[in-house]
Design a protein around this motif. Structure first.
Motif, PDB file in Angstrom:
ATOM      1  N   GLU A   1       0.824  -1.202   0.000  1.00  0.00           N
ATOM      2  CA  GLU A   1       0.000   0.000   0.000  1.00  0.00           C
ATOM      3  C   GLU A   1       0.864   1.261   0.000  1.00  0.00           C
ATOM      4  N   ALA A   2       1.986   1.202   0.689  1.00  0.00           N
ATOM      5  CA  ALA A   2       2.864   2.369   0.753  1.00  0.00           C
ATOM      6  C   ALA A   2       3.419   2.704  -0.633  1.00  0.00           C
ATOM      7  N   VAL A   3       3.854   1.684  -1.365  1.00  0.00           N
ATOM      8  CA  VAL A   3       4.384   1.915  -2.707  1.00  0.00           C
ATOM      9  C   VAL A   3       3.256   2.330  -3.654  1.00  0.00           C
ATOM     10  N   ALA A   4       2.072   1.765  -3.475  1.00  0.00           N
ATOM     11  CA  ALA A   4       0.922   2.192  -4.280  1.00  0.00           C
ATOM     12  C   ALA A   4       0.647   3.672  -4.069  1.00  0.00           C
ATOM     13  N   GLY A   5       0.810   4.140  -2.836  1.00  0.00           N
ATOM     14  CA  GLY A   5       0.653   5.568  -2.566  1.00  0.00           C
ATOM     15  C   GLY A   5       1.703   6.400  -3.273  1.00  0.00           C
ATOM     16  N   GLU A   6       2.926   5.878  -3.332  1.00  0.00           N
ATOM     17  CA  GLU A   6       3.989   6.574  -4.068  1.00  0.00           C
ATOM     18  C   GLU A   6       3.648   6.664  -5.558  1.00  0.00           C
ATOM     19  N   ILE A   7       3.081   5.588  -6.100  1.00  0.00           N
ATOM     20  CA  ILE A   7       2.680   5.579  -7.506  1.00  0.00           C
ATOM     21  C   ILE A   7       1.593   6.616  -7.749  1.00  0.00           C
ATOM     22  N   ASP A   8       0.602   6.667  -6.877  1.00  0.00           N
ATOM     23  CA  ASP A   8      -0.480   7.641  -7.027  1.00  0.00           C
ATOM     24  C   ASP A   8       0.059   9.060  -7.025  1.00  0.00           C
ATOM     25  N   ALA A   9       0.984   9.336  -6.102  1.00  0.00           N
ATOM     26  CA  ALA A   9       1.564  10.682  -6.016  1.00  0.00           C
ATOM     27  C   ALA A   9       2.371  11.004  -7.264  1.00  0.00           C
ATOM     28  N   ALA A  10       3.141  10.031  -7.739  1.00  0.00           N
ATOM     29  CA  ALA A  10       3.948  10.251  -8.943  1.00  0.00           C
ATOM     30  C   ALA A  10       3.062  10.492 -10.159  1.00  0.00           C
ATOM     31  N   ASP A  11       1.994   9.701 -10.290  1.00  0.00           N
ATOM     32  CA  ASP A  11       1.082   9.885 -11.422  1.00  0.00           C
ATOM     33  C   ASP A  11       0.527  11.304 -11.440  1.00  0.00           C
ATOM     34  N   GLU A  12       0.133  11.797 -10.283  1.00  0.00           N
ATOM     35  CA  GLU A  12      -0.443  13.140 -10.205  1.00  0.00           C
ATOM     36  C   GLU A  12       0.579  14.199 -10.586  1.00  0.00           C
ATOM     37  N   ILE A  13       1.799  14.079 -10.087  1.00  0.00           N
ATOM     38  CA  ILE A  13       2.855  15.048 -10.407  1.00  0.00           C
ATOM     39  C   ILE A  13       3.135  15.054 -11.903  1.00  0.00           C
ATOM     40  N   ARG A  14       3.217  13.883 -12.494  1.00  0.00           N
ATOM     41  CA  ARG A  14       3.550  13.776 -13.919  1.00  0.00           C
ATOM     42  C   ARG A  14       2.432  14.329 -14.796  1.00  0.00           C
ATOM     43  N   ILE A  15       1.190  13.983 -14.476  1.00  0.00           N
ATOM     44  CA  ILE A  15       0.065  14.484 -15.271  1.00  0.00           C
ATOM     45  C   ILE A  15      -0.041  16.001 -15.149  1.00  0.00           C
ATOM     46  N   GLN A  16       0.148  16.516 -13.949  1.00  0.00           N
ATOM     47  CA  GLN A  16       0.114  17.971 -13.777  1.00  0.00           C
ATOM     48  C   GLN A  16       1.209  18.651 -14.594  1.00  0.00           C
ATOM     49  N   ALA A  17       2.385  18.041 -14.646  1.00  0.00           N
ATOM     50  CA  ALA A  17       3.485  18.620 -15.424  1.00  0.00           C
ATOM     51  C   ALA A  17       3.141  18.652 -16.911  1.00  0.00           C
ATOM     52  N   LEU A  18       2.536  17.579 -17.409  1.00  0.00           N
ATOM     53  CA  LEU A  18       2.130  17.542 -18.816  1.00  0.00           C
ATOM     54  C   LEU A  18       1.042  18.578 -19.089  1.00  0.00           C
ATOM     55  N   ALA A  19       0.088  18.706 -18.176  1.00  0.00           N
ATOM     56  CA  ALA A  19      -0.975  19.702 -18.350  1.00  0.00           C
ATOM     57  C   ALA A  19      -0.392  21.112 -18.362  1.00  0.00           C
ATOM     58  N   ARG A  20       0.553  21.397 -17.464  1.00  0.00           N
ATOM     59  CA  ARG A  20       1.192  22.729 -17.447  1.00  0.00           C
ATOM     60  C   ARG A  20       1.898  23.009 -18.759  1.00  0.00           C
ATOM     61  N   MET A  21       2.505  21.983 -19.330  1.00  0.00           N
ATOM     62  CA  MET A  21       3.190  22.154 -20.615  1.00  0.00           C
ATOM     63  C   MET A  21       2.196  22.609 -21.686  1.00  0.00           C
ATOM     64  N   PHE A  22       1.043  21.976 -21.741  1.00  0.00           N
ATOM     65  CA  PHE A  22       0.033  22.379 -22.722  1.00  0.00           C
ATOM     66  C   PHE A  22      -0.479  23.793 -22.436  1.00  0.00           C
ATOM     67  N   GLU A  23      -0.725  24.097 -21.175  1.00  0.00           N
ATOM     68  CA  GLU A  23      -1.188  25.444 -20.827  1.00  0.00           C
ATOM     69  C   GLU A  23      -0.148  26.491 -21.228  1.00  0.00           C
ATOM     70  N   HIS A  24       1.112  26.174 -21.014  1.00  0.00           N
ATOM     71  CA  HIS A  24       2.187  27.099 -21.387  1.00  0.00           C
ATOM     72  C   HIS A  24       2.145  27.422 -22.873  1.00  0.00           C
ATOM     73  N   HIS A  25       1.692  26.462 -23.673  1.00  0.00           N
ATOM     74  CA  HIS A  25       1.635  26.667 -25.125  1.00  0.00           C
ATOM     75  C   HIS A  25       0.239  27.052 -25.603  1.00  0.00           C
ATOM     76  N   GLY A  26      -0.571  27.588 -24.686  1.00  0.00           N
ATOM     77  CA  GLY A  26      -1.810  28.248 -25.088  1.00  0.00           C
ATOM     78  C   GLY A  26      -3.090  27.449 -24.990  1.00  0.00           C
ATOM     79  N   TYR A  27      -3.046  26.246 -24.442  1.00  0.00           N
ATOM     80  CA  TYR A  27      -4.262  25.447 -24.312  1.00  0.00           C
ATOM     81  C   TYR A  27      -4.999  25.839 -23.030  1.00  0.00           C
ATOM     82  N   ALA A  28      -6.309  25.816 -23.075  1.00  0.00           N
ATOM     83  CA  ALA A  28      -7.118  26.088 -21.889  1.00  0.00           C
ATOM     84  C   ALA A  28      -6.917  24.975 -20.859  1.00  0.00           C
ATOM     85  N   PRO A  29      -7.152  25.259 -19.576  1.00  0.00           N
ATOM     86  CA  PRO A  29      -6.842  24.274 -18.523  1.00  0.00           C
ATOM     87  C   PRO A  29      -7.476  22.897 -18.717  1.00  0.00           C
TER      88      PRO A  29
END
Length: 214
Positions: free
Chosen positions: A120-148
């Protein structure tokens, strides 16, 4: 280095050597195989030398997770933040991760996700990593003019597609993957990649397209 120091290094190994060996066992046989005695035998050092670098096995496993965070999560985030004039260049920077294991190690990702099925502890690490990575990809699109919202959906689509590749252990020849890249770029960004961007991408991965691809 004095003779005594060389002797100590041979006897104890090094922290990085213990971690490298632990990663090898994790990739080969899963987390259950990552134990002190097999690691010592692999390194040809004394079992007791482990304790020069780690308090116990759990401390070693924590260090494995930390190295994975730095390698894969921060590696992906750095690629989303790499310089790019446009979203096509930005997405190809991210695609570098899927082709260059020094930026993102897919085998390691699979091993950690397999470990998470037992912890469960490692599963929590995976969940946190997934969120960080997806947010980073979303910020990249926003930086290039896409709506949130579209930025978030596109980021999630890219990420979940690649995690699917990893989870299914999909194997593709470099030629096959490169031939599909322009369509992936267009699907993910809504833009057709210019030939010049593709040439630069091909070049940095040592790929020579066929005449019909040029």
């Amino acid at each position: 280095m004095p003779t005594a120091d060389r002797h100590d290094t041979r006897w104890k190994g090094s922290r990085e050597a213990w971690l490298d060996a632990a990663f090898e066992l994790l990739l080969e046989s899963g987390v259950g195989s990552v134990r002190i005695l097999p690691l010592a035998k692999r390194l040809k050092v004394s079992r007791t030398s482990f304790y020069w670098f780690f308090k116990d096995r759990e401390t070693l496993l924590d260090a494995l997770i930390e190295r994975w965070r730095e390698k894969n999560t921060q590696g992906l985030v750095r690629q989303t933040e790499a310089y790019a004039d446009n979203i096509v260049e930005a997405i190809l920077n991210v695609f570098d991760c899927w082709l260059d294991p020094t930026l993102f190690d897919s085998q390691l990702e699979f091993a950690i996700r397999s470990w998470a099925l037992q912890s469960e502890a490692v599963a929590g690490e995976i969940d946190a990593a997934d969120e960080i990575r997806i947010q980073a990809l979303a910020r990249m699109f926003e930086h290039h003019g896409y709506a949130p919202l579209p930025a978030c959906v596109r980021g999630r689509t890219i990420y979940l597609t690649q995690i699917g590749y990893i989870s299914m252990k999909t194997q593709e020849a470099l030629e096959t993957r490169m031939q599909r890249m322009p369509d992936y770029v267009e699907i993910f960004t809504g833009q057709t990649p210019p030939p010049g961007e593709l040439r630069r991408f091909h070049a940095r991965h040592g790929y020579e397209p066929s005449a019909r691809e040029r």
